[in-house]
Design a protein around this motif. Structure first.
Motif, PDB file in Angstrom:
ATOM      1  N   ILE A 111       8.914  14.814  10.985  1.00  0.00           N
ATOM      2  CA  ILE A 111       7.886  14.151  11.800  1.00  0.00           C
ATOM      3  C   ILE A 111       6.939  13.349  10.915  1.00  0.00           C
ATOM      4  CG2 ILE A 111       5.875  14.578  13.276  1.00  0.00           C
ATOM      5  CD1 ILE A 111       7.437  17.021  14.395  1.00  0.00           C
ATOM      6  N   VAL A 112       6.485  13.978   9.831  1.00  0.00           N
ATOM      7  CA  VAL A 112       5.559  13.309   8.907  1.00  0.00           C
ATOM      8  C   VAL A 112       6.188  12.033   8.352  1.00  0.00           C
ATOM      9  CG1 VAL A 112       4.496  13.535   6.617  1.00  0.00           C
ATOM     10  CG2 VAL A 112       4.229  15.363   8.315  1.00  0.00           C
ATOM     11  N   GLU A 113       7.422  12.129   7.936  1.00  0.00           N
ATOM     12  CA  GLU A 113       8.080  10.965   7.350  1.00  0.00           C
ATOM     13  C   GLU A 113       8.376   9.906   8.406  1.00  0.00           C
ATOM     14  OE1 GLU A 113      10.111  13.168   3.496  1.00  0.00           O
ATOM     15  OE2 GLU A 113      11.324  12.864   5.302  1.00  0.00           O
ATOM     16  N   ALA A 114       8.643  10.326   9.630  1.00  0.00           N
ATOM     17  CA  ALA A 114       8.853   9.353  10.706  1.00  0.00           C
ATOM     18  C   ALA A 114       7.575   8.579  11.027  1.00  0.00           C
ATOM     19  CB  ALA A 114       9.371  10.073  11.957  1.00  0.00           C
ATOM     20  N   LEU A 115       6.433   9.171  10.705  1.00  0.00           N
ATOM     21  CA  LEU A 115       5.149   8.495  10.902  1.00  0.00           C
ATOM     22  C   LEU A 115       4.837   7.506   9.775  1.00  0.00           C
ATOM     23  CD1 LEU A 115       2.997  11.535  12.098  1.00  0.00           C
ATOM     24  CD2 LEU A 115       3.791   9.611  13.500  1.00  0.00           C
ATOM     25  N   GLY A 116       5.738   7.405   8.810  1.00  0.00           N
ATOM     26  CA  GLY A 116       5.519   6.495   7.691  1.00  0.00           C
ATOM     27  C   GLY A 116       4.665   7.098   6.587  1.00  0.00           C
ATOM     28  N   LEU A 117       4.542   8.419   6.590  1.00  0.00           N
ATOM     29  CA  LEU A 117       3.767   9.127   5.573  1.00  0.00           C
ATOM     30  C   LEU A 117       4.715   9.811   4.598  1.00  0.00           C
ATOM     31  CD1 LEU A 117       1.247  10.761   8.068  1.00  0.00           C
ATOM     32  CD2 LEU A 117       0.947   8.635   6.783  1.00  0.00           C
ATOM     33  N   GLU A 118       4.178  10.268   3.481  1.00  0.00           N
ATOM     34  CA  GLU A 118       4.978  10.973   2.491  1.00  0.00           C
ATOM     35  C   GLU A 118       4.502  12.413   2.358  1.00  0.00           C
ATOM     36  OE1 GLU A 118       5.095   8.977  -1.245  1.00  0.00           O
ATOM     37  OE2 GLU A 118       6.000   7.137  -0.425  1.00  0.00           O
ATOM     38  N   VAL A 119       5.426  13.291   2.031  1.00  0.00           N
ATOM     39  CA  VAL A 119       5.101  14.703   1.835  1.00  0.00           C
ATOM     40  C   VAL A 119       4.674  14.918   0.385  1.00  0.00           C
ATOM     41  CG1 VAL A 119       6.073  17.031   1.788  1.00  0.00           C
ATOM     42  CG2 VAL A 119       6.599  15.477   3.684  1.00  0.00           C
TER      43      VAL A 119
ATOM     44  N   ALA B 251       0.017  19.816  14.856  1.00  0.00           N
ATOM     45  CA  ALA B 251       0.240  19.388  13.481  1.00  0.00           C
ATOM     46  C   ALA B 251       0.539  17.894  13.432  1.00  0.00           C
ATOM     47  CB  ALA B 251       1.377  20.184  12.856  1.00  0.00           C
ATOM     48  N   THR B 252       1.343  17.422  14.371  1.00  0.00           N
ATOM     49  CA  THR B 252       1.644  15.990  14.426  1.00  0.00           C
ATOM     50  C   THR B 252       0.373  15.175  14.652  1.00  0.00           C
ATOM     51  OG1 THR B 252       3.843  16.471  15.305  1.00  0.00           O
ATOM     52  CG2 THR B 252       2.997  14.240  15.631  1.00  0.00           C
ATOM     53  N   MET B 253      -0.452  15.614  15.573  1.00  0.00           N
ATOM     54  CA  MET B 253      -1.714  14.926  15.837  1.00  0.00           C
ATOM     55  C   MET B 253      -2.601  14.948  14.597  1.00  0.00           C
ATOM     56  SD  MET B 253      -4.438  15.686  18.880  1.00  0.00           S
ATOM     57  CE  MET B 253      -6.025  14.827  18.938  1.00  0.00           C
ATOM     58  N   GLY B 254      -2.623  16.090  13.899  1.00  0.00           N
ATOM     59  CA  GLY B 254      -3.419  16.185  12.685  1.00  0.00           C
ATOM     60  C   GLY B 254      -2.962  15.190  11.632  1.00  0.00           C
ATOM     61  N   ALA B 255      -1.653  15.052  11.462  1.00  0.00           N
ATOM     62  CA  ALA B 255      -1.134  14.101  10.482  1.00  0.00           C
ATOM     63  C   ALA B 255      -1.519  12.670  10.859  1.00  0.00           C
ATOM     64  CB  ALA B 255       0.384  14.243  10.373  1.00  0.00           C
ATOM     65  N   ILE B 256      -1.453  12.352  12.144  1.00  0.00           N
ATOM     66  CA  ILE B 256      -1.825  11.006  12.605  1.00  0.00           C
ATOM     67  C   ILE B 256      -3.299  10.726  12.319  1.00  0.00           C
ATOM     68  CG2 ILE B 256      -2.149   9.606  14.686  1.00  0.00           C
ATOM     69  CD1 ILE B 256       0.388  10.980  15.806  1.00  0.00           C
ATOM     70  N   LEU B 257      -4.133  11.778  12.433  1.00  0.00           N
ATOM     71  CA  LEU B 257      -5.573  11.611  12.240  1.00  0.00           C
ATOM     72  C   LEU B 257      -5.994  11.624  10.773  1.00  0.00           C
ATOM     73  CD1 LEU B 257      -6.936  13.868  15.129  1.00  0.00           C
ATOM     74  CD2 LEU B 257      -6.961  11.367  15.014  1.00  0.00           C
ATOM     75  N   GLY B 258      -5.021  11.735   9.875  1.00  0.00           N
ATOM     76  CA  GLY B 258      -5.361  11.701   8.456  1.00  0.00           C
ATOM     77  C   GLY B 258      -5.375  13.050   7.778  1.00  0.00           C
ATOM     78  N   GLY B 259      -4.843  14.067   8.445  1.00  0.00           N
ATOM     79  CA  GLY B 259      -4.891  15.413   7.901  1.00  0.00           C
ATOM     80  C   GLY B 259      -3.577  15.882   7.322  1.00  0.00           C
TER      81      GLY B 259
ATOM     82  N   MET C  36       0.845  -1.200   0.000  1.00  0.00           N
ATOM     83  CA  MET C  36       0.000   0.000   0.000  1.00  0.00           C
ATOM     84  C   MET C  36       0.880   1.249   0.000  1.00  0.00           C
ATOM     85  SD  MET C  36      -2.844   1.208   2.820  1.00  0.00           S
ATOM     86  CE  MET C  36      -3.854  -0.243   2.515  1.00  0.00           C
ATOM     87  N   ALA C  37       0.563   2.187  -0.880  1.00  0.00           N
ATOM     88  CA  ALA C  37       1.333   3.423  -0.949  1.00  0.00           C
ATOM     89  C   ALA C  37       1.086   4.272   0.290  1.00  0.00           C
ATOM     90  CB  ALA C  37       0.956   4.204  -2.205  1.00  0.00           C
ATOM     91  N   ALA C  38       2.126   4.988   0.701  1.00  0.00           N
ATOM     92  CA  ALA C  38       1.989   5.871   1.851  1.00  0.00           C
ATOM     93  C   ALA C  38       1.078   7.049   1.510  1.00  0.00           C
ATOM     94  CB  ALA C  38       3.363   6.379   2.288  1.00  0.00           C
ATOM     95  N   ARG C  39       0.325   7.496   2.502  1.00  0.00           N
ATOM     96  CA  ARG C  39      -0.550   8.652   2.300  1.00  0.00           C
ATOM     97  C   ARG C  39       0.294   9.915   2.139  1.00  0.00           C
ATOM     98  NH1 ARG C  39      -2.750  12.308   5.763  1.00  0.00           N
ATOM     99  NH2 ARG C  39      -2.097  11.187   7.628  1.00  0.00           N
ATOM    100  N   LYS C  40      -0.180  10.812   1.281  1.00  0.00           N
ATOM    101  CA  LYS C  40       0.513  12.062   1.020  1.00  0.00           C
ATOM    102  C   LYS C  40      -0.011  13.155   1.956  1.00  0.00           C
ATOM    103  CE  LYS C  40       2.579  10.463  -2.776  1.00  0.00           C
ATOM    104  NZ  LYS C  40       4.035  10.421  -3.020  1.00  0.00           N
ATOM    105  N   VAL C  41       0.884  13.884   2.559  1.00  0.00           N
ATOM    106  CA  VAL C  41       0.538  14.985   3.467  1.00  0.00           C
ATOM    107  C   VAL C  41       0.986  16.300   2.847  1.00  0.00           C
ATOM    108  CG1 VAL C  41       0.931  15.989   5.750  1.00  0.00           C
ATOM    109  CG2 VAL C  41       0.733  13.503   5.493  1.00  0.00           C
ATOM    110  N   VAL C  42       0.053  17.224   2.698  1.00  0.00           N
ATOM    111  CA  VAL C  42       0.368  18.549   2.160  1.00  0.00           C
ATOM    112  C   VAL C  42       0.882  19.437   3.296  1.00  0.00           C
ATOM    113  CG1 VAL C  42      -0.553  20.621   1.061  1.00  0.00           C
ATOM    114  CG2 VAL C  42      -1.362  18.347   0.344  1.00  0.00           C
ATOM    115  N   ILE C  43       2.061  19.989   3.113  1.00  0.00           N
ATOM    116  CA  ILE C  43       2.602  20.964   4.059  1.00  0.00           C
ATOM    117  C   ILE C  43       2.339  22.359   3.514  1.00  0.00           C
ATOM    118  CG2 ILE C  43       4.658  21.879   5.191  1.00  0.00           C
ATOM    119  CD1 ILE C  43       5.917  19.120   5.046  1.00  0.00           C
TER     120      ILE C  43
END
Length: 310
Positions: free
Chosen positions: A282-290, A243-251, A1-8
């Motif tokens: 932080i985002v990348e440490a959560l296993g997400l992609e920017v 912001a970290t909490m938001g990324a964890i919650l899917g934002g 499964m591809a990592a979710r993309k997070v917009v900064i």
């Protein structure tokens, strides 16, 4: 499964902090351009932009100042340029819209309601000021209401949205603002995908408690369903934790010197890029992609940088 993309998103200078508060706050068009380009190079897909008087550092609605840095940023990076319609304290709606209407950007911020907007507490933290305007500017917010009535919002949606194909970062400072956004969605005046910025920690808006972020997300999920994506802005020292909490919650996430002047407890950030680099790690440490700017444009259905007026 591809990592979710997070917009900064990076908010480069804003209209809250004053020059005395940090020597690193971008003031001149050149400083704003360089700070924005650095933030983009660090990983910000969206750059949220205000202008300031280059002599005094006071927030300015002057579209000529915006035009001193917008083309330079566009020529140097591919980031989405997001122009404020919030402006600064005591600017009229006409003044707040002038730069955006000239620039016809891909995206603008849009506050989803009128509110008390108290930043007077910052005035007590300093005894000496670089400029005479700073302390009165802060103190005046004891008796200041930021205005965005339903009619104001309708006007902005019509003139910028319909008139220029601009889409919006819908700034939600409290739960009622989500209901207002749902109201405009129901009326067909806004169209998915909506980009809702949940804002915490401004006196007069919702507080920076983790439970409040959960409540805002649950409310938006119920009212907006799959029509929206959200991002999280925590003011001051709450920037990185929320912001970290938001990324964890899917934002998605927003940082920048508009929202916080620090990079850690009591430590001033030296640049916007430093904050972007930290949240990216932080985002990348959560296993997400920017997300790249191109990915952000696709996710938010933006018109593209070739259709702006700068």
């Amino acid at each position: 499964m591809a990592a979710r993309k997070v917009v900064i998103t990076c908010a480069v200078t804003g209209s809250i902090h004053t020059p005395t508060m940090s020597d690193h706050l971008p003031i001149t068009p050149t400083e704003i351009a360089e700070a924005a380009i650095g933030a983009a190079e660090a990983g910000a897909a969206i750059l949220h932009l205000h202008a300031r008087d280059p002599e005094t550092g006071r927030p300015s609605p002057d579209p000529d100042l915006f035009m001193e840095f917008l083309p330079r940023i566009k020529q140097s990076c591919d980031a989405v340029l997001n122009i404020t319609t919030g402006g600064g304290h005591n600017m009229s709606v006409d003044q707040r819209l002038e730069a955006a209407l000239r620039a016809a950007p891909e995206m603008c911020s849009l506050n989803m309601g009128s509110m008390n907007f108290g930043i007077f507490g910052a005035a007590a933290k300093f005894d000496a000021w670089k400029h005479d305007w700073e302390r009165p500017y802060l103190e005046s917010t004891r008796d200041f209401i930021f205005r965005n009535t339903f009619a104001d919002i309708e006007r902005i949606l019509k003139d910028l949205g319909q008139g220029h194909g601009t889409r919006f970062e819908f700034e939600c400072y409290d739960v009622g603002h989500i209901y207002t956004l749902a109201h405009f969605l129901e009326r067909g005046l806004v169209e998915p995908p909506l980009f809702a910025q949940f804002i915490f920690g401004i006196l007069g808006g919702i507080g920076p408690d983790p439970d409040n972020l959960l409540h805002m997300k649950r409310t938006a999920d119920r009212l907006l369903g799959d029509a929206y994506a959200f991002s999280v802005l925590g003011a001051g020292r709450h920037q990185m934790p929320l912001a970290t909490m938001g990324a964890i919650l899917g934002g998605n996430v927003r940082v920048g010197l508009e929202d916080s002047l620090t990079i850690g407890s009591g430590q001033l950030a030296r640049s916007n890029a430093e904050q972007v680099t930290k949240i990216r790690g932080i985002v990348e440490a959560l296993g997400l992609e920017v997300a790249t700017p191109a990915e952000a444009r696709a996710a938010l259905a933006l018109k593209g940088g070739d259709r702006v007026a700068f």
